[in-house]
Design an enzyme around this catalytic site. Structure first.
Site, PDB file in Angstrom:
ATOM      1  N   GLY A  11       0.824  -1.233  -0.062  1.00  0.00           N
ATOM      2  CA  GLY A  11      -0.141   0.004   0.010  1.00  0.00           C
ATOM      3  C   GLY A  11       0.885   1.190   0.099  1.00  0.00           C
ATOM      4  N   GLY A  14      -0.231   4.918  -0.638  1.00  0.00           N
ATOM      5  CA  GLY A  14      -1.477   5.221   0.185  1.00  0.00           C
ATOM      6  C   GLY A  14      -1.066   6.278   1.006  1.00  0.00           C
ATOM      7  N   SER A  17       1.356   5.439   4.024  1.00  0.00           N
ATOM      8  CA  SER A  17       2.699   4.963   3.446  1.00  0.00           C
ATOM      9  C   SER A  17       3.529   6.289   3.198  1.00  0.00           C
ATOM     10  CB  SER A  17       2.754   4.302   2.218  1.00  0.00           C
ATOM     11  OG  SER A  17       2.352   2.783   2.760  1.00  0.00           O
ATOM     12  N   ARG A  92     -13.492  -0.715   2.796  1.00  0.00           N
ATOM     13  CA  ARG A  92     -14.949  -1.223   2.635  1.00  0.00           C
ATOM     14  C   ARG A  92     -15.715  -0.078   1.594  1.00  0.00           C
ATOM     15  NH1 ARG A  92     -19.161  -3.022   6.754  1.00  0.00           N
ATOM     16  NH2 ARG A  92     -17.463  -3.226   8.208  1.00  0.00           N
ATOM     17  N   ARG A  98     -19.645  -6.403   5.890  1.00  0.00           N
ATOM     18  CA  ARG A  98     -18.725  -6.993   6.824  1.00  0.00           C
ATOM     19  C   ARG A  98     -17.819  -8.022   6.317  1.00  0.00           C
ATOM     20  NH1 ARG A  98     -16.074  -5.675  11.549  1.00  0.00           N
ATOM     21  NH2 ARG A  98     -15.105  -7.507  12.797  1.00  0.00           N
ATOM     22  N   GLY A 130      -3.144  -2.863   7.689  1.00  0.00           N
ATOM     23  CA  GLY A 130      -4.333  -2.800   6.961  1.00  0.00           C
ATOM     24  C   GLY A 130      -5.386  -3.686   7.661  1.00  0.00           C
ATOM     25  N   ASN A 131      -6.831  -2.948   7.695  1.00  0.00           N
ATOM     26  CA  ASN A 131      -7.876  -3.544   8.496  1.00  0.00           C
ATOM     27  C   ASN A 131      -8.429  -4.451   7.799  1.00  0.00           C
ATOM     28  OD1 ASN A 131      -7.429  -2.222  10.982  1.00  0.00           O
ATOM     29  ND2 ASN A 131      -7.981  -0.339  10.045  1.00  0.00           N
ATOM     30  N   ASP A 159      -3.673   2.687  19.091  1.00  0.00           N
ATOM     31  CA  ASP A 159      -4.830   2.784  20.319  1.00  0.00           C
ATOM     32  C   ASP A 159      -3.939   3.084  21.467  1.00  0.00           C
ATOM     33  OD1 ASP A 159      -6.922   1.753  18.496  1.00  0.00           O
ATOM     34  OD2 ASP A 159      -5.514  -0.027  18.207  1.00  0.00           O
ATOM     35  N   ARG A 162      -2.770   6.575  21.708  1.00  0.00           N
ATOM     36  CA  ARG A 162      -4.326   7.212  21.971  1.00  0.00           C
ATOM     37  C   ARG A 162      -4.629   7.285  23.345  1.00  0.00           C
ATOM     38  NH1 ARG A 162      -7.418   5.101  16.701  1.00  0.00           N
ATOM     39  NH2 ARG A 162      -6.806   6.717  15.044  1.00  0.00           N
ATOM     40  N   HIS A 187      -7.902  -4.478  17.075  1.00  0.00           N
ATOM     41  CA  HIS A 187      -7.861  -2.999  16.800  1.00  0.00           C
ATOM     42  C   HIS A 187      -9.238  -2.600  16.256  1.00  0.00           C
ATOM     43  CE1 HIS A 187      -7.128   0.595  14.891  1.00  0.00           C
ATOM     44  NE2 HIS A 187      -7.178   0.153  13.955  1.00  0.00           N
TER      45      HIS A 187
HETATM   46  P1  NAI Z   1      -5.035   4.208   1.397  1.00  0.00           P
HETATM   47  O1  NAI Z   1      -6.409   3.880   0.947  1.00  0.00           O
HETATM   48  O2  NAI Z   1      -4.728   5.775   1.291  1.00  0.00           O
HETATM   49  O3  NAI Z   1      -3.890   3.417   0.987  1.00  0.00           O
HETATM   50  C1  NAI Z   1      -4.070   1.876   0.826  1.00  0.00           C
HETATM   51  C2  NAI Z   1      -3.161   1.533  -0.394  1.00  0.00           C
HETATM   52  O4  NAI Z   1      -3.247   0.199  -0.573  1.00  0.00           O
HETATM   53  C3  NAI Z   1      -3.575   2.192  -1.670  1.00  0.00           C
HETATM   54  O5  NAI Z   1      -2.851   2.827  -2.438  1.00  0.00           O
HETATM   55  C4  NAI Z   1      -4.191   0.709  -2.370  1.00  0.00           C
HETATM   56  O6  NAI Z   1      -3.840   0.701  -3.827  1.00  0.00           O
HETATM   57  C5  NAI Z   1      -3.156  -0.197  -1.797  1.00  0.00           C
HETATM   58  N1  NAI Z   1      -3.419  -1.595  -1.803  1.00  0.00           N
HETATM   59  C6  NAI Z   1      -4.495  -2.100  -1.804  1.00  0.00           C
HETATM   60  N2  NAI Z   1      -4.773  -3.521  -2.061  1.00  0.00           N
HETATM   61  C7  NAI Z   1      -3.309  -3.778  -2.043  1.00  0.00           C
HETATM   62  C8  NAI Z   1      -2.756  -4.987  -2.352  1.00  0.00           C
HETATM   63  N3  NAI Z   1      -3.379  -6.074  -2.511  1.00  0.00           N
HETATM   64  N4  NAI Z   1      -1.422  -5.053  -2.373  1.00  0.00           N
HETATM   65  C9  NAI Z   1      -0.737  -3.841  -2.318  1.00  0.00           C
HETATM   66  N5  NAI Z   1      -1.285  -2.580  -1.994  1.00  0.00           N
HETATM   67  C10 NAI Z   1      -2.795  -2.460  -1.932  1.00  0.00           C
HETATM   68  O7  NAI Z   1      -5.279   3.802   3.084  1.00  0.00           O
HETATM   69  P2  NAI Z   1      -4.407   4.060   4.218  1.00  0.00           P
HETATM   70  O8  NAI Z   1      -4.870   5.582   4.846  1.00  0.00           O
HETATM   71  O9  NAI Z   1      -2.945   4.346   3.723  1.00  0.00           O
HETATM   72  O10 NAI Z   1      -4.717   2.980   5.252  1.00  0.00           O
HETATM   73  C11 NAI Z   1      -4.355   1.724   5.045  1.00  0.00           C
HETATM   74  C12 NAI Z   1      -4.945   0.775   5.773  1.00  0.00           C
HETATM   75  O11 NAI Z   1      -4.428   0.800   7.278  1.00  0.00           O
HETATM   76  C13 NAI Z   1      -6.414   0.820   6.096  1.00  0.00           C
HETATM   77  O12 NAI Z   1      -6.791  -0.662   5.874  1.00  0.00           O
HETATM   78  C14 NAI Z   1      -6.822   1.302   7.328  1.00  0.00           C
HETATM   79  O13 NAI Z   1      -8.125   1.063   7.733  1.00  0.00           O
HETATM   80  C15 NAI Z   1      -5.819   0.745   7.955  1.00  0.00           C
HETATM   81  N6  NAI Z   1      -5.575   1.649   9.426  1.00  0.00           N
HETATM   82  C16 NAI Z   1      -4.865   0.679  10.392  1.00  0.00           C
HETATM   83  C17 NAI Z   1      -4.795   1.235  11.781  1.00  0.00           C
HETATM   84  C18 NAI Z   1      -4.137   0.533  12.963  1.00  0.00           C
HETATM   85  O14 NAI Z   1      -4.552   1.047  13.893  1.00  0.00           O
HETATM   86  N7  NAI Z   1      -3.995  -0.574  12.850  1.00  0.00           N
HETATM   87  C19 NAI Z   1      -4.874   2.901  11.596  1.00  0.00           C
HETATM   88  C20 NAI Z   1      -5.467   3.510  10.384  1.00  0.00           C
HETATM   89  C21 NAI Z   1      -5.439   2.969   9.528  1.00  0.00           C
END
Ligand code: NAI
Length: 327
Positions: A11, A14, A17, A92, A98, A130-131, A159, A162, A187
């Site tokens: 990702g 994203g 990153s 989602r 879900r 990733g969630n 968390d 926070r 999470h």
């Molecule tokens: P984003 O949507 O900006 O970036 C996600 C990136 O992953 C996109 O560029 C997409 O093209 C890429 N992607 C999708 N499927 C992929 C695959 N199979 N292989 C490689 N890349 C792939 O999302 P963001 O804001 O960067 O968040 C990423 C994840 O982190 C989300 O699932 C979000 O819910 C999760 N998250 C987890 C937190 C935690 O505390 N564990 C906190 C905040 C976000």
């Protein structure tokens, strides 16, 4: 200068990153004397955007950045990697249930688990961001039978951070004064931010705050903080998530401070009665590049038992929903 280590980030184009790669390349994650080779994975439609990120990384002229790989092939991205930050996941979509979300991610994390199994360093430290992070970590782990399950972790450090910040604010102290915070479980909004063992300036946190505030305001605010940020910012937390991911790996490698611990989603071997095989957030200490679940935390109150069981139940349900896709 040390030999470079290989760090895979998925990702990579994203939001998280974008807030993370530059800090990894500048040495904030693994130390200012540790060169890194970044191995960046994206899906094909995002490779152009990734190219732009790579151009910016180049333009920083980071002395520690020893190489960059850009690919949409997991076996290329994970080749010989020492660290794997699995950030990319399927968000989602409209009308998506879900269960559909869990299944879409099960496909991604099965393939990535297999690729790690096939080509990563046998000592790879994998962090799933990733969630749904905990369940995605279980899926990757189950698909990597040749790797130690302990190599797979899920991020609850955001968390944890926070919870520390909210408590510091309430008690008119700073995060430096807060020790032994715990996030138990998933999470998600069922996580249990537990102050039973926590101290502020050496005093038990629960002697400093009202029980009503703790149960009725603090716990829900920590649980719902992600949603509050989306509401305020119109976008999900990216910089703080990136910061937590860096902190998670850094602590895993460099160790925890004496007389403190952190929260990490790690493989349960039945500790605290949590079902074996779940990746559940526990208090852990780290030393010599390895983590251990802290033993002997008091979880005997009915309140703790209930909260720990509720988040365990959710994790079991998530795992059961994708059980047919697991090896
Ligand atoms: P984003 O949507 O900006 O970036 C996600 C990136 O992953 C996109 O560029 C997409 O093209 C890429 N992607 C999708 N499927 C992929 C695959 N199979 N292989 C490689 N890349 C792939 O999302 P963001 O804001 O960067 O968040 C990423 C994840 O982190 C989300 O699932 C979000 O819910 C999760 N998250 C987890 C937190 C935690 O505390 N564990 C906190 C905040 C976000």
């Amino acid at each position: 200068m040390k030999q470079p280590v290989r760090v895979a980030v998925t990702g990579a184009a994203g939001n998280i990153s974008y807030a993370m790669l530059f800090r990894i390349a500048s040495g904030e994650m693994l130390g200012k004397d540790q060169p890194v080779i970044l191995q960046l994975l994206e899906i094909a439609p995002a490779l152009d955007a990734l190219k732009g990120v790579v151009m910016e990384l180049e333009d920083c002229a980071f002395p520690l950045l020893a190489g960059i790989v850009q690919t949409d092939d997991a076996t290329v991205a994970f080749k010989d990697v020492d660290y794997a930050l699995l950030v990319g996941s399927r968000p989602r979509g409209p009308g998506m249930e879900r269960k559909d979300l869990l299944e879409a991610n099960a496909a991604i994390f099965s393939a990535q688990g297999k690729a790690l199994n096939d080509v990563a360093s046998r000592d790879v430290k994998a962090l799933v961001v990733g969630n749904p992070a905990n369940t995605n970590a279980v899926i990757a782990q189950r698909n990597a039978p040749d790797l130690d399950p302990r190599n797979f972790t899920a991020m609850t450090r955001l968390d944890h951070n926070r919870a520390m910040a909210q408590l510091a604010g309430k008690t008119d102290s700073t995060v430096n004064d807060v020790k032994k915070m715990i996030i138990w479980g998933n999470h998600s909004s069922t996580q249990y931010p537990d102050l039973t063992a926590c101290t502020v300036n050496g005093k038990p946190a629960l002697d400093l705050v009202d029980r009503t505030w703790y149960e009725g305001t603090y716990i829900p605010e920590v649980q719902q903080r992600g949603a509050a940020i989306i509401k305020a910012r119109g976008a999900s937390s990216a910089a703080s998530a990136a910061n937590a991911a860096i902190a998670h790996v850094r602590t895993w490698v460099m160790g925890t401070d004496e007389n403190d611990w952190v929260s990490m989603g790690v493989y349960s071997n039945g500790e605290y009665g949590i079902a074996k095989g779940l990746i559940y957030s526990f208090p852990v200490t780290c030393a010599n590049g390895d983590w251990s679940i802290v033993d002997g935390v008091d979880v005997s109150s009915e309140f703790s038992k209930e909260k720990m069981a509720a988040t365990e139940q959710e994790l079991s349900e998530e795992r059961d929903a994708v059980a047919h896709l697991l090896p």
